[in-house]
Design a protein around this motif. Structure first.
Motif, mmCIF file in Angstrom:
data_model
loop_
_atom_site.group_PDB
_atom_site.id
_atom_site.type_symbol
_atom_site.label_atom_id
_atom_site.label_comp_id
_atom_site.label_asym_id
_atom_site.label_seq_id
_atom_site.Cartn_x
_atom_site.Cartn_y
_atom_site.Cartn_z
ATOM 1 N N ILE A 1 50.011 -2.609 30.405
ATOM 2 C CA ILE A 1 50.299 -1.197 30.720
ATOM 3 C C ILE A 1 50.231 -0.296 29.497
ATOM 4 N N CYS A 2 50.417 -0.839 28.306
ATOM 5 C CA CYS A 2 50.557 0.004 27.109
ATOM 6 C C CYS A 2 49.416 1.034 27.028
ATOM 7 N N PRO A 3 49.729 2.321 27.059
ATOM 8 C CA PRO A 3 48.679 3.345 27.154
ATOM 9 C C PRO A 3 47.717 3.347 25.975
ATOM 10 N N THR A 4 48.176 2.913 24.805
ATOM 11 C CA THR A 4 47.323 2.981 23.618
ATOM 12 C C THR A 4 46.839 1.600 23.178
ATOM 13 N N GLY A 5 47.117 0.574 23.968
ATOM 14 C CA GLY A 5 46.690 -0.783 23.602
ATOM 15 C C GLY A 5 47.299 -1.226 22.281
ATOM 16 N N ALA A 6 48.618 -0.991 22.126
ATOM 17 C CA ALA A 6 49.258 -1.230 20.819
ATOM 18 C C ALA A 6 49.611 -2.694 20.567
ATOM 19 N N PHE A 7 49.603 -3.525 21.611
ATOM 20 C CA PHE A 7 49.938 -4.937 21.386
ATOM 21 C C PHE A 7 48.696 -5.699 20.926
ATOM 22 N N VAL A 8 48.845 -6.391 19.811
ATOM 23 C CA VAL A 8 47.754 -7.223 19.308
ATOM 24 C C VAL A 8 47.684 -8.473 20.183
ATOM 25 N N VAL B 1 53.531 -9.325 19.381
ATOM 26 C CA VAL B 1 53.039 -8.679 18.152
ATOM 27 C C VAL B 1 52.551 -7.260 18.459
ATOM 28 N N LEU B 2 53.221 -6.303 17.830
ATOM 29 C CA LEU B 2 52.923 -4.896 18.073
ATOM 30 C C LEU B 2 52.321 -4.278 16.817
ATOM 31 N N ASP B 3 51.187 -3.607 16.981
ATOM 32 C CA ASP B 3 50.646 -2.806 15.882
ATOM 33 C C ASP B 3 51.288 -1.428 16.025
ATOM 34 N N ARG C 1 49.648 2.097 16.499
ATOM 35 C CA ARG C 1 49.099 2.595 17.764
ATOM 36 C C ARG C 1 50.192 2.922 18.776
ATOM 37 N N CYS C 2 51.433 2.564 18.460
ATOM 38 C CA CYS C 2 52.522 2.753 19.441
ATOM 39 C C CYS C 2 52.920 4.225 19.506
ATOM 40 N N ILE C 3 53.075 4.744 20.710
ATOM 41 C CA ILE C 3 53.387 6.167 20.894
ATOM 42 C C ILE C 3 54.742 6.519 20.287
ATOM 43 N N SER C 4 55.628 5.537 20.259
ATOM 44 C CA SER C 4 56.930 5.772 19.646
ATOM 45 C C SER C 4 56.742 6.073 18.155
ATOM 46 N N GLY D 1 58.715 9.303 21.758
ATOM 47 C CA GLY D 1 58.908 7.909 22.150
ATOM 48 C C GLY D 1 58.155 7.589 23.428
ATOM 49 N N CYS D 2 58.336 6.380 23.897
ATOM 50 C CA CYS D 2 57.604 5.894 25.067
ATOM 51 C C CYS D 2 58.415 4.756 25.672
ATOM 52 N N ASP D 3 58.394 4.666 27.001
ATOM 53 C CA ASP D 3 59.154 3.603 27.669
ATOM 54 C C ASP D 3 58.285 2.722 28.551
ATOM 55 N N ASP D 4 56.981 2.919 28.524
ATOM 56 C CA ASP D 4 56.128 2.249 29.509
ATOM 57 C C ASP D 4 56.291 0.733 29.523
ATOM 58 N N CYS D 5 56.400 0.123 28.318
ATOM 59 C CA CYS D 5 56.482 -1.343 28.296
ATOM 60 C C CYS D 5 57.859 -1.837 28.734
ATOM 61 N N GLN D 6 58.785 -0.912 28.991
ATOM 62 C CA GLN D 6 60.072 -1.297 29.570
ATOM 63 C C GLN D 6 60.093 -0.971 31.067
HETATM 64 S S1 SF4 Z 1 56.436 1.974 23.607
HETATM 65 FE FE1 SF4 Z 1 54.615 2.653 24.761
HETATM 66 S S2 SF4 Z 1 52.972 2.787 23.252
HETATM 67 FE FE2 SF4 Z 1 54.640 1.589 22.316
HETATM 68 S S3 SF4 Z 1 54.125 -0.536 22.770
HETATM 69 FE FE3 SF4 Z 1 55.461 0.141 24.448
HETATM 70 S S4 SF4 Z 1 54.019 0.900 26.023
HETATM 71 FE FE4 SF4 Z 1 52.867 0.746 24.112
#
Ligand code: SF4
Ligand code: B12
Ligand code: SF4
Length: 360
Positions: free
Chosen positions: A204-211, A215-217, A220-223, A247-252
């Motif tokens: 779901i991550c809108p910016t594809g931030a998970f490697v 592992v999170l890059d 790229r995370c909106i937060s 911030g962002c809550d999508d991955c929750q």
């Molecule tokens: S907070 Fe949003 S942008 Fe950051 S890793 Fe989670 S879904 Fe992706």
């Protein structure tokens, strides 16, 4: 170490009871060895995933060794506090591109002071019971691997979205710690993880931030982009940010364990200034004194006015091309900040070029 020799198992139980009385949903006790987390942190830093957050690599091995950060520390009391202020219609707001989405931890009062005070009260209660002892209270801002400690203290597991998850409470909670020099009995670490084959957060991550899983890059995370990054938001990521302005809550939101999330008992986390249902254009028209007074004691202050406008300009660039949206952007075309002007230009160009969402 305390002058009196306390009954340590009884004290550990009392600490948990007092913690709950002070508003924490779960309290556990960990030792100071964080095992493989140190290597995970080192690899993450070496890959540069922390971006501009230099503080993440600035304290040598102290972050993964609580007893180096505070010499004499024997145990860490790990605490969590729920923050979700009831039903704030997260999915609905994300689906309304003219609305601003502020991540749900940031709608009310800043948690740092509130929680640190509570942890301090907990230390005082221990002191009343056993006399002077060595302690330090932390929440978020210190070089502490909070999620690793919480996992060691049995509060939950680190999920594929890199957040601490609890089977009975999901992940909408803050973490805090009390470092102590008391040899309290430790709780069993959470040995099992319960993500299984799910990978909804990664997808779901809108910016594809998970490697990959765990592992999170951050770059790229909106937060990171809306709160930590001080300079311009990379142009290629702007359309992906949608209406998320802080911030962002999508991955929750997508995580099945958050069906079990419980609303907070803290009235201080209740949304202020209609932040859970405000129009982007309305927020963009706050002048600086209004921003400063409306964000007094709020996490939004961290962004500062200039970055707040930068973020809102991106949201407005992704909004439908309505009159209030265009007028709001035009009203800030000559803003003194070069960064704000550039983001406003980008947003207006999207509307002119018909690239924005739902152009009319
Ligand atoms: S907070 Fe949003 S942008 Fe950051 S890793 Fe989670 S879904 Fe992706
Ligand atoms: C830096 C930071 C950020 C950065 C980087 C996030 C990150 N994942 O590191 C940014 C700005 C992006 C961020 C965003 C958010 N954050 Co933040 N953040 C922090 C901070 C200050 C440090 C985190 C850290 O140590 N990162 C270092 C890296 C190495 O850790 P990691 O990615 O979690 O990796 C761990 C595991 O995944 C594992 N691991 C790593 N690689 C591998 C590989 C394999 C194969 C395996 C098995 C495991 C593994 O080991 C690592 C170490 O434990 C903590 C507070 C603190 N002092 O701990 C808050 C904290 C983690 N954040 C928090 C929150 C609430 C958020 C947001 C939800 C805010 C929002 N709504 O916008 C988002 C969520 C984004 C996300 N999915 O993580 C809460 C989380 C509470 C919880 N339930 O877990 C914390 C604990 C603050 C607090 N006191 O409450 N955050
Ligand atoms: S969405 Fe699925 S994979 Fe991601 S953290 Fe939640 S349970 Fe784990």
């Amino acid at each position: 170490m305390s002058a009196v020799t306390p009954d340590l198992p009884a004290l550990a139980q009392s600490i948990k009871d007092w913690g709950r009385e002070l508003g924490f949903a779960h309290v556990g006790i960990a030792g100071v060895a964080l095992g493989e987390h140190e290597q995970h942190l080192e690899r993450w830093l070496a890959a540069g995933y922390h971006g501009e957050m230099e503080y993440m690599g600035a304290h040598g091995s102290k972050r993964s060794h609580p007893d180096e950060l505070v010499p004499g520390t024997l145990r860490v009391v790990s605490l969590r506090m729920d923050y979700l202020p009831g039903d704030t219609q997260m999915a609905q707001r994300l689906a309304q591109p003219e609305k601003a989405y502020v991540s749900r931890y940031a709608l009310g009062r800043d948690y740092h002071k509130l929680i640190r005070k509570r942890v301090q009260h907990l230390a005082e209660r221990i002191q009343q019971a056993i006399g002077p002892f060595g302690f330090r209270a932390f929440v978020d801002s210190a070089p502490v691997l909070e999620k690793a400690i919480a996992q060691e203290a049995g509060l939950g597991w680190i999920g594929k979205n890199t957040l601490l998850l609890n089977r009975k409470a999901g992940s909408y909670f803050f973490l805090a710690e009390l470092f102590v020099d008391l040899p309290l009995p430790v709780d069993p670490a959470q040995a099992s993880e319960h993500c299984g084959r799910c990978q909804a957060c990664l997808d779901i991550c809108p910016t594809g931030a998970f490697v990959g899983p765990y592992v999170l890059d951050a770059r790229r995370c909106i937060s990171y982009l809306t709160i930590e990054l001080k300079s311009a938001i990379p142009v290629e990521l702007r359309p992906l940010i949608g209406n998320r302005v802080f911030g962002c809550d999508d991955c929750q939101i997508v995580c099945p364990w958050n069906r079990f999330a419980r609303p907070t008992g803290e009235s201080d986390f209740t949304p202020r200034h209609n932040l859970d249902n405000a129009d982007l254009a309305h927020l963009f028209l706050w002048d600086e004194p209004t921003f400063l007074s409306n964000t007094e004691g709020s996490p939004l202050r961290r962004a500062g006015y200039e970055r707040w406008l930068r973020n809102l300009a991106v949201g407005l660039g992704n909004a439908p091309s309505t009159i209030p949206v265009i007028e709001a952007l035009k009203a800030r075309q000559d803003h003194p900040s070069e960064m704000v002007r550039e983001h406003v230009q980008w947003a207006l160009a999207r509307h002119e070029g018909g690239e924005a969402n739902g152009v009319e």
